[in-house]
Design a protein around this motif. Structure first.
Motif, PDB file in Angstrom:
ATOM      1  N   PRO A  10     -59.809 119.962  45.021  1.00  0.00           N
ATOM      2  CA  PRO A  10     -59.010 120.944  45.571  1.00  0.00           C
ATOM      3  C   PRO A  10     -59.612 121.955  46.570  1.00  0.00           C
ATOM      4  O   PRO A  10     -59.340 122.672  47.369  1.00  0.00           O
ATOM      5  N   ASN A  11     -60.999 122.424  46.300  1.00  0.00           N
ATOM      6  CA  ASN A  11     -61.495 123.312  46.980  1.00  0.00           C
ATOM      7  C   ASN A  11     -61.945 122.650  48.636  1.00  0.00           C
ATOM      8  O   ASN A  11     -61.966 123.499  49.486  1.00  0.00           O
ATOM      9  N   VAL A  13     -59.837 120.398  49.766  1.00  0.00           N
ATOM     10  CA  VAL A  13     -58.619 120.345  50.490  1.00  0.00           C
ATOM     11  C   VAL A  13     -58.093 121.641  51.007  1.00  0.00           C
ATOM     12  O   VAL A  13     -58.003 121.772  52.360  1.00  0.00           O
ATOM     13  N   LYS A  14     -58.537 122.814  50.309  1.00  0.00           N
ATOM     14  CA  LYS A  14     -58.072 124.230  50.602  1.00  0.00           C
ATOM     15  C   LYS A  14     -59.162 124.576  51.860  1.00  0.00           C
ATOM     16  O   LYS A  14     -58.722 125.385  52.597  1.00  0.00           O
ATOM     17  N   SER A  15     -60.372 124.111  52.063  1.00  0.00           N
ATOM     18  CA  SER A  15     -61.132 124.505  52.920  1.00  0.00           C
ATOM     19  C   SER A  15     -60.894 123.695  54.236  1.00  0.00           C
ATOM     20  O   SER A  15     -61.757 123.833  55.234  1.00  0.00           O
ATOM     21  N   GLY A  16     -60.184 122.883  54.308  1.00  0.00           N
ATOM     22  CA  GLY A  16     -59.711 121.821  55.475  1.00  0.00           C
ATOM     23  C   GLY A  16     -60.596 120.868  55.853  1.00  0.00           C
ATOM     24  O   GLY A  16     -60.830 120.556  56.896  1.00  0.00           O
ATOM     25  N   GLN A  39     -51.298 117.234  43.228  1.00  0.00           N
ATOM     26  CA  GLN A  39     -51.810 118.463  42.322  1.00  0.00           C
ATOM     27  C   GLN A  39     -51.557 117.988  41.189  1.00  0.00           C
ATOM     28  O   GLN A  39     -50.841 117.635  40.410  1.00  0.00           O
ATOM     29  N   TYR A  64     -60.120 124.264  37.338  1.00  0.00           N
ATOM     30  CA  TYR A  64     -60.460 124.044  38.699  1.00  0.00           C
ATOM     31  C   TYR A  64     -59.598 122.738  39.489  1.00  0.00           C
ATOM     32  O   TYR A  64     -59.143 122.975  40.390  1.00  0.00           O
ATOM     33  N   LYS A  67     -55.845 123.732  39.878  1.00  0.00           N
ATOM     34  CA  LYS A  67     -55.707 124.891  40.689  1.00  0.00           C
ATOM     35  C   LYS A  67     -54.985 124.742  42.142  1.00  0.00           C
ATOM     36  O   LYS A  67     -54.360 125.708  42.986  1.00  0.00           O
ATOM     37  N   GLY A  68     -54.990 123.410  42.696  1.00  0.00           N
ATOM     38  CA  GLY A  68     -54.473 122.769  43.994  1.00  0.00           C
ATOM     39  C   GLY A  68     -54.660 121.679  44.248  1.00  0.00           C
ATOM     40  O   GLY A  68     -55.000 120.869  43.272  1.00  0.00           O
ATOM     41  N   SER A  70     -55.468 117.541  45.062  1.00  0.00           N
ATOM     42  CA  SER A  70     -56.480 116.809  45.657  1.00  0.00           C
ATOM     43  C   SER A  70     -56.130 115.780  46.442  1.00  0.00           C
ATOM     44  O   SER A  70     -54.956 115.368  46.573  1.00  0.00           O
ATOM     45  N   GLU A 111     -67.640 123.252  41.613  1.00  0.00           N
ATOM     46  CA  GLU A 111     -66.711 122.705  42.810  1.00  0.00           C
ATOM     47  C   GLU A 111     -67.422 121.843  43.895  1.00  0.00           C
ATOM     48  O   GLU A 111     -67.871 122.396  44.940  1.00  0.00           O
TER      49      GLU A 111
END
Length: 150
Positions: A10-11, A13-16, A39, A64, A67-68, A70, A111
């Motif tokens: 997730p982190n 993915v969120k970070s592009g 998700q 973790y 939370k978003g 993958s 993470e």
């Protein structure tokens, strides 16, 4: 051809970082045999990480991973399991080699941006957890010299 499982967490993915991470795998000669964004639910996390459910760190891992979204990947190629693990680097980014995904992008051990299978048995279990057999397409990547006009 060997097939293995990898996950962009997730982190990342969120970070592009999805495209940059997949590009590293493809640039190493691996083929993307299946891909999906998902998700995780708590049920997914408990099933996928079943061996860790009773460990003290599991609640943090579950929080973790849920939370978003993958990105789940089936990657294929010669020595795919070892190749993906080398590209990913050590689980602890502080111990990862420069140029690996975890060294370059992971903020912490929790993470650590990616997951990959560590053995043929894990690869089979993890691939089956996220993908039906008919969702996987095995093919070899052509050499860049063979497919491009230079």
């Amino acid at each position: 051809m060997e097939m293995t499982f990898a996950m962009i967490k997730p982190n990342a993915v969120k970070s592009g970082l999805v495209g940059r991470i997949i590009d590293r795998y493809i640039s190493a000669g691996l083929s993307v045999c299946a891909v999906k964004m998902h998700q995780m639910t708590s049920e997914d996390a408990r099933g996928f990480y079943a061996e860790h459910v009773e460990k003290p760190f599991f609640p943090e891992l579950e929080a973790y991973m849920t939370k978003g979204p993958s990105v789940m990947l089936a990657l294929g190629g010669e020595n795919a399991i070892a190749k993906v693990r080398a590209i990913n680097g050590a689980t602890n980014p502080a111990k990862a080699e420069p140029g690996t995904l975890r060294y370059d992008f992971a903020p912490s051990m929790t993470e650590n941006v990616v997951h990959s299978s560590d053995s043929p048995a894990s690869a089979e279990r993890e691939l089956d957890f996220w993908f039906k057999k008919e969702e996987r397409y095995a093919y070899e990547m052509p050499s860049l010299k063979a497919c491009c006009v230079l």
